[in-house]
Design an enzyme around this catalytic site. Structure first.
Site, short mmCIF file in Angstrom:
data_model
loop_
_atom_site.label_atom_id
_atom_site.label_comp_id
_atom_site.label_asym_id
_atom_site.label_seq_id
_atom_site.Cartn_x
_atom_site.Cartn_y
_atom_site.Cartn_z
N ARG A 99 0.80 -1.24 0.00
CA ARG A 99 0.00 0.00 0.00
C ARG A 99 0.83 1.29 0.00
NH1 ARG A 99 -4.95 0.91 3.58
NH2 ARG A 99 -3.48 0.74 5.31
N ASP A 100 2.14 1.21 -0.01
CA ASP A 100 2.92 2.46 -0.03
C ASP A 100 4.23 2.27 -0.77
OD1 ASP A 100 3.32 5.14 0.45
OD2 ASP A 100 4.19 4.84 2.44
N ILE A 101 4.17 1.69 -1.97
CA ILE A 101 5.37 1.50 -2.77
C ILE A 101 5.71 2.82 -3.47
CG2 ILE A 101 6.37 0.24 -4.72
CD1 ILE A 101 4.44 -2.05 -4.04
#
Length: 784
Positions: free
Chosen positions: A165-167
């Protein structure tokens, strides 16, 4: 441990020199701080290596400058507990993911009213930093290479039902040796494919897909795929993509090659596939997209082999000697000796000879070209074959497909169920890949698939199911080398009729097998077994509900098991037997009917960083003449002991945590030999460390607290040397020698126990100087 209010002001970071986890970790410096946590560089004093420690310290918390306790100020206790639980969930997730492109977790613990994750210390630069070093744009091939590494890691994350969810570029570190590592799983969450669920909105605008902006959303791996495509877009074009909400309002997004001409159109097109606004517009999975990206990247810089015609026209041949070809010799002789005024007949002969030679050469060339065309079109086996599942109720022979494909070729099985006419038998190097959800079912007695090739075989993304009338092995590896990745091996047969069949994966002979990110369950014997002289590597694999062991090594087998889960097996989670050799790191063995990990016969095992929880017998056990090295393991809630030695086993047990076990934290019985250093044994119902029978133990610098009876106990005819230990708050004795036990006890600290040090009338220890204080009775010697 010292701290000052001045050192804590502003950042609230722990000061350098702070000791954590009973002194095992020493804080060196602060590496970074975000809205939820602080990351430190620390030194692991037990294993003498640098580590990174992530401390939960969300915004809205302060720290008491005296006790270093984290105190929520703008958060309710319930909110803080939820955040802490998510933080610990991150640690548990990372501990399961043993992949070179995912940061490794070594330990997790709670202190100072908060949580800590001990991780691999990565020395390198983030992609954001490398991008600045490259002048704002990264070469296409370099950027694609890093992203493909992360794709391989994300497949394992998604198969476990999680999203990152936060690449983004700042969450990918490239080490000095070029290893790309995905970090910061703090926003990771579970997802259920096709379901809409509530979630906390956590995103970075340029890299987040549209579905991530709402509090309710439908997620799957394509959510991370968008962020991965956005990251590659930024690397090769030099600018991040437009935020998804802007694009949804009609603002066009230029393709990377339109911004940076050096980007190939093939790679640019694959990047844009990942950036589809709707999930349905993106590739089905990260793996499918990675394959397309790899092919596009290769296409952007093709090799250009010469065509047969150009090769022939540019080839020079050495002249033949005149004696080797009479006809050519005659032509050469005539050409060399005939004067210009030769007769027409002579000139006609010469021309005829030349024409004959040219005609023969042309005929040979024609037949050679025709033969090559015939071979490549009609004879040469295809390099790749795609197979469709048979109609419902019909069977298929995969063996016929294997015979037709070229050596080292690829067979792709499209989504569906394949009921086999006969078990699969692989005798040559081949790669069999499932596209989507692929089930391969065999009802023939014996096995589903057998690998017996001289080269290397790959099995990827396939669910193998055995439905024979009596136990069989789902997969047999009898020769060569096999890579098993993201597969499932299950059996519907329950009754055990033999000790030789009934395995999920059986590796025998001198075969080598690597099992990655797979699922092995419900088999009649072991989930994975290596026998004879086989070698097996198991990474990130779940072995559950098997009727004997999760993973077993037998004979002279060698096994390396890392980051795997062995749960609810009818005997042991992992067993090494006979003369086998086991290396087990970072595994989770829980709720097995006997032990989490056990060594038997003359087996040898090196066990590090494993979690053995709630097993019916011991967390870790070593028996017979086996040799055990156990370091940094956590053995908790097992019904007997955390770590046990029996028979003539030899065990070196260091820096483990054994808590809340049904009897002992660490136990040595019979003729075993124990070396225990730096362990923490607490909350066990009997003793922290116990020796009985004729066991011999050297127990130094351990902490034994809050145990139901004794901190350290020696009974029967055992021989215990106890030095430098701390035994406190145990309900009876700090250290107790009973029956005919003997040994040396000195330099220990025993406090807040019923008895600090107690000696039975028949015991004969040599008692030196010990620090005995605050016990109800500091020293009680029945011999006096």
């Amino acid at each position: 441990m010292q701290s000052t209010a001045g050192a804590l002001s502003g950042s609230h970071a722990l000061p350098a020199g702070t000791l954590l986890q009973g002194g095992r970790y020493r804080i060196e410096q602060t590496l970074g701080q975000g809205g939820f946590a602080i990351t430190y560089l620390a030194h692991d004093t037990a294993l003498h290596r640098p580590v990174a420690i992530k401390e939960l310290l969300p915004d809205g918390c302060t720290r008491d400058s005296t006790t270093l306790t984290v105190q929520p100020q703008r958060l309710t206790p319930e909110q803080f507990e939820q955040i802490r639980q998510r933080f610990l969930d991150e640690a548990r997730l990372l501990a399961q993911l043993n992949h070179p492109s995912i940061v490794r977790v070594y330990d997790v613990f709670e202190a100072h009213n908060t949580g800590y994750i001990v991780m691999e210390y990565l020395q390198g630069h983030t992609l954001a930093e490398l991008l600045r070093q490259r002048g704002g744009v990264m070469p296409e091939q370099e950027a694609v290479g890093y992203i493909l590494q992360i794709c391989d890691a994300l497949e394992g994350v998604h198969q476990r039902g999680y999203l990152h969810r936060d690449i983004k570029p700042s969450n990918i570190i490239v080490t000095g040796e070029g290893r790309a590592v995905l970090i910061d799983f703090g926003a990771a969450r579970e997802y259920a494919t096709g379901q809409t669920r509530g979630h906390t909105v956590a995103l970075t605008p340029a890299y987040a897909p549209l579905e991530q902006y709402g509090a309710l959303g439908r997620f799957d791996g394509r959510t991370d795929l968008y962020a991965l495509g956005a990251t590659l877009y930024h690397l090769v074009s030099g600018q991040p993509p437009l935020p998804a909400p802007d694009r949804a309002q009609g603002v066009p997004l230029p393709a990377p090659h339109q911004i940076e001409p050096r980007v190939s159109e093939a790679v640019s097109g694959v990047i844009m596939q990942a950036l589809g606004l709707r999930m349905e517009d993106r590739p089905a999975s990260v793996g499918a997209w990675a394959q397309a990206l790899e092919q596009a990247s290769s296409y952007s810089q093709p090799s250009l082999p010469q065509s047969p015609s150009s090769t022939a026209s540019n080839t020079s041949y050495p002249p033949q000697s005149q004696g080797s070809n009479p006809q050519a010799a005659a032509v050469a002789s005539v050409a060399a000796t005939s004067p210009p005024e030769d007769s027409p007949r002579d000139r006609t002969c010469i021309i005829s000879a030349i024409v004959s030679v040219v005609a023969v050469a042309a005929l040979i060339f024609y037949f050679a070209v025709a033969a090559l065309i015939f071979y490549f079109v009609f004879v040469r086996p295809p390099r790749e074959i795609t197979v469709q599942p048979p109609p419902a109720g019909e069977t298929i022979s995969i063996n016929e497909v294997i015979e037709r494909v070229a050596e080292n070729g690829v067979i792709r099985l499209e989504t569906g169920t394949y009921t086999l006419k006969e078990p699969i038998h692989i005798r040559k190097s081949v790669r069999i890949v499932g596209v989507g959800t692929v089930r391969v079912i065999s009802s023939a007695d014996g096995y589903v698939i057998r690998c017996n090739a001289d080269g290397k075989v790959s099995l990827e993304n396939i669910w193998f199911i055995y439905k024979g009338s009596f136990p069989g092995n789902v997969c047999e590896v009898t020769h060569g080398s096999v890579l098993i990745k993201s597969c499932r091996f299950e059996s519907t047969v329950r009754a055990v009729r033999s000790d030789t069949v009934g395995f999920g994966i059986k590796v025998s002979g001198n075969a080598v097998a690597e099992v990655r990110d797979s699922y092995v369950a419900d088999n009649a014997l072991d989930g994975i077994a290596a026998v004879e002289s086989a070698f097996v590597n198991v990474y990130g694999t779940k072995c559950v509900n098997n009727q004997r062991n999760g993973i077993g090594l037998f004979g002279n087998a060698t096994g390396e098991v890392r980051g795997s889960t062995c749960r609810n097996n009818s005997e042991h989670g992992i067993v090494a037997q006979e003369q086998s050799k086991l290396t087990a790191e970072g595994n989770r063995c829980e709720e097995n009917k006997y032990s989490g990990i056990i060594l038997l016969d003359s087996a040898a095992g090196e066990l590090r960083g494993n979690h053995c929880l709630k097993n019916v017998y011991s967390g870790i056990a070593s028996a017979d003449q086996s040799k055990l090295t156990a370091e940094g393991n956590t053995c908790e809630g097992n019904k007997y002991s955390g770590i046990s030695l029996f028979g003539s086993a030899v065990g070196e047990v260091r820096n483990n945590t054994c808590r809340n076990n049904g009897y002992h934290g660490i136990y040595a019985g019979e003729q075993s030999k124990l070396t225990a250093e730096g362990n923490t044994c607490e909350g066990n119902k009997y003793s922290g460390i116990s020796l009985f029978g004729s066991a011999v133990g050297e127990v130094r610098n351990n902490t034994c607290r809050n145990n139901g009876y004794h901190g350290i106990c020696a009974g029967d005819r055992s021989k215990l040397t106890a030095e430098g230990n701390t035994c406190e708050q145990n309900k009876q004795c700090g250290i107790f020698y009973l029956e005919r036990a003997k040994g040396i006890v000195r330099d220990n600290v025993c406090r807040y126990n019923q008895w600090g040090l107690a000696v039975d009338p028949r015991a004969t220890p040599q008692v030196g100087d010990n620090q005995l204080e605050y016990n109800r009775t500091n020293y009680y010697d029945w011999r006096q």
